[in-house]
Design a protein around this motif. Structure first.
Motif, mmCIF file in Angstrom:
data_model
loop_
_atom_site.group_PDB
_atom_site.id
_atom_site.type_symbol
_atom_site.label_atom_id
_atom_site.label_comp_id
_atom_site.label_asym_id
_atom_site.label_seq_id
_atom_site.Cartn_x
_atom_site.Cartn_y
_atom_site.Cartn_z
ATOM 1 N N VAL A 91 2.285 15.591 6.456
ATOM 2 C CA VAL A 91 1.080 15.101 5.770
ATOM 3 C C VAL A 91 1.467 14.078 4.701
ATOM 4 C CG1 VAL A 91 -0.868 15.748 4.291
ATOM 5 C CG2 VAL A 91 -0.268 17.173 6.257
ATOM 6 N N MET A 92 2.540 14.359 3.977
ATOM 7 C CA MET A 92 2.982 13.412 2.948
ATOM 8 C C MET A 92 3.511 12.116 3.574
ATOM 9 S SD MET A 92 2.210 14.516 0.037
ATOM 10 C CE MET A 92 3.158 13.391 -1.004
ATOM 11 N N LEU A 93 4.144 12.204 4.733
ATOM 12 C CA LEU A 93 4.585 10.997 5.432
ATOM 13 C C LEU A 93 3.376 10.188 5.906
ATOM 14 C CD1 LEU A 93 7.108 9.481 6.350
ATOM 15 C CD2 LEU A 93 7.009 10.754 8.503
ATOM 16 N N LEU A 94 2.361 10.878 6.389
ATOM 17 C CA LEU A 94 1.107 10.223 6.756
ATOM 18 C C LEU A 94 0.510 9.511 5.543
ATOM 19 C CD1 LEU A 94 -1.395 9.710 8.584
ATOM 20 C CD2 LEU A 94 -2.235 11.959 7.852
ATOM 21 N N ARG A 95 0.561 10.159 4.391
ATOM 22 C CA ARG A 95 0.052 9.561 3.150
ATOM 23 C C ARG A 95 0.789 8.254 2.842
ATOM 24 N NH1 ARG A 95 1.298 9.533 -2.309
ATOM 25 N NH2 ARG A 95 -0.512 9.615 -3.735
ATOM 26 N N SER A 96 2.096 8.251 3.025
ATOM 27 C CA SER A 96 2.879 7.040 2.779
ATOM 28 C C SER A 96 2.471 5.921 3.745
ATOM 29 C CB SER A 96 4.373 7.331 2.927
ATOM 30 O OG SER A 96 4.812 8.246 1.949
ATOM 31 N N PHE A 97 2.238 6.278 4.999
ATOM 32 C CA PHE A 97 1.820 5.282 5.988
ATOM 33 C C PHE A 97 0.479 4.676 5.602
ATOM 34 C CE2 PHE A 97 -0.863 4.404 9.688
ATOM 35 C CZ PHE A 97 -0.147 3.370 10.271
ATOM 36 N N ILE A 98 -0.486 5.528 5.234
ATOM 37 C CA ILE A 98 -1.809 5.036 4.849
ATOM 38 C C ILE A 98 -1.699 4.108 3.638
ATOM 39 C CG2 ILE A 98 -4.059 5.707 3.916
ATOM 40 C CD1 ILE A 98 -3.823 6.369 6.848
ATOM 41 N N LYS A 99 -0.857 4.484 2.694
ATOM 42 C CA LYS A 99 -0.668 3.674 1.485
ATOM 43 C C LYS A 99 -0.132 2.292 1.829
ATOM 44 C CE LYS A 99 1.351 4.047 -3.150
ATOM 45 N NZ LYS A 99 2.175 4.915 -4.049
ATOM 46 N N LEU A 100 0.791 2.228 2.793
ATOM 47 C CA LEU A 100 1.384 0.960 3.194
ATOM 48 C C LEU A 100 0.454 0.150 4.108
ATOM 49 C CD1 LEU A 100 5.010 2.174 3.978
ATOM 50 C CD2 LEU A 100 4.318 0.742 2.042
ATOM 51 N N LEU A 101 -0.462 0.818 4.774
ATOM 52 C CA LEU A 101 -1.323 0.162 5.761
ATOM 53 C C LEU A 101 -2.362 -0.739 5.126
ATOM 54 C CD1 LEU A 101 -2.171 -0.142 8.755
ATOM 55 C CD2 LEU A 101 -3.640 1.878 8.419
ATOM 56 N N PHE A 102 -2.805 -0.393 3.918
ATOM 57 C CA PHE A 102 -3.918 -1.107 3.301
ATOM 58 C C PHE A 102 -3.473 -1.912 2.091
ATOM 59 C CE2 PHE A 102 -6.078 2.341 5.538
ATOM 60 C CZ PHE A 102 -7.116 1.647 6.163
ATOM 61 N N THR A 103 -4.046 -3.099 1.964
ATOM 62 C CA THR A 103 -3.861 -3.914 0.757
ATOM 63 C C THR A 103 -5.231 -4.438 0.343
ATOM 64 O OG1 THR A 103 -2.675 -5.796 -0.193
ATOM 65 C CG2 THR A 103 -3.420 -6.036 2.071
ATOM 66 N N ARG A 104 -5.462 -4.534 -0.944
ATOM 67 C CA ARG A 104 -6.792 -4.891 -1.431
ATOM 68 C C ARG A 104 -7.209 -6.293 -0.965
ATOM 69 N NH1 ARG A 104 -10.532 -3.089 -4.867
ATOM 70 N NH2 ARG A 104 -9.286 -1.283 -5.453
ATOM 71 N N ARG A 105 -8.470 -6.415 -0.576
ATOM 72 C CA ARG A 105 -9.001 -7.723 -0.182
ATOM 73 C C ARG A 105 -9.067 -8.662 -1.378
ATOM 74 N NH1 ARG A 105 -11.478 -7.872 4.719
ATOM 75 N NH2 ARG A 105 -11.891 -5.882 5.749
#
Length: 220
Positions: free
Chosen positions: A202-216
């Motif tokens: 779950v924490m690895l998934l959290r890291s992926f989600i964090k890296l996946l998005f950047t503010r518009r």
């Protein structure tokens, strides 16, 4: 961030008949998660619960009715936990991405606190042995998986209003991936007898989600 404690809120004190029904479901659920639905007999449930056959059939007309009740209970409990986690995340932060990141961290902490690890997933067991169930049970199982997709897709859509992805991805597939990581983490933690593995995934998934998005650039 304060640690979230999940509380069960499934009604008040139960009458004797309701307690008996719950006892049957607890015994059946544990047996099904340990050895599967087909290998769990009504006779062993009756014996473990200290009931007569008529006592069992007073509550459940057959194994498929028991299967439906177990699945419905699992779905309701799963929804209750996710609601508590995400409601708390929304109370803590306003930003939708940070809400998801906070929720995943709290969920990992809840899973890590389980003394013997996650007991298993009824939805997954039913998928593996779906030929043993009637159409109503199979439809309910499918509905549970689709409900997870809808829940996580709605969260990702809120994020997409303010963030763009760093890679071209389908948000519906990302929503499915969240469910896949949770389900796969359960299987891996049980196969390896490493209860912490699910929380780590779950924490690895959290890291992926964090890296996946950047503010518009145009986001407020």
């Amino acid at each position: 961030m304060e640690k979230l404690t999940i509380t069960e809120t499934f009604g008040g004190p139960k009458r004797k008949g309701e307690r008996t029904r719950e006892r049957i479901m607890e015994i059946a659920s544990q047996s099904i998660l340990e050895k599967g639905f087909g290998a769990t007999s009504i006779e062993e449930i009756i014996c473990e619960a200290g009931l007569t056959k008529s006592g069992f059939f007073y509550h459940f007309s057959d194994k498929n009715e028991l299967a439906r009740a177990l699945l419905q209970r699992y779905i309701e409990q799963d929804d209750e936990i996710l609601d508590q986690v995400f409601d708390r995340a929304r109370e803590l932060v306003d930003d939708p991405l940070h809400q998801l990141l906070a929720a995943l961290k709290m969920l990992a902490e809840v899973l890590e606190d389980l003394p013997n690890g996650h007991p298993g997933c009824i939805v997954a067991v039913y998928c593996y042995q779906e030929r043993l169930f009637d159409q109503e049970v199979r439809d309910l199982n499918r509905h549970a998986v689709l409900a997870w997709r809808i829940r996580f897709r709605a969260i990702l859509d809120d994020i997409a209003d303010q963030y763009q992805t760093t890679e071209p991805v389908d948000l519906e597939q990302v929503a499915d991936m969240i469910s896949t990581v949770l389900e796969g983490g359960i299987v891996m933690s049980k196969a390896l007898n490493e209860p912490r593995k699910l929380a780590e995934q779950v924490m690895l998934l959290r890291s992926f989600i964090k890296l996946l998005f950047t503010r518009r650039p145009d986001a407020r």
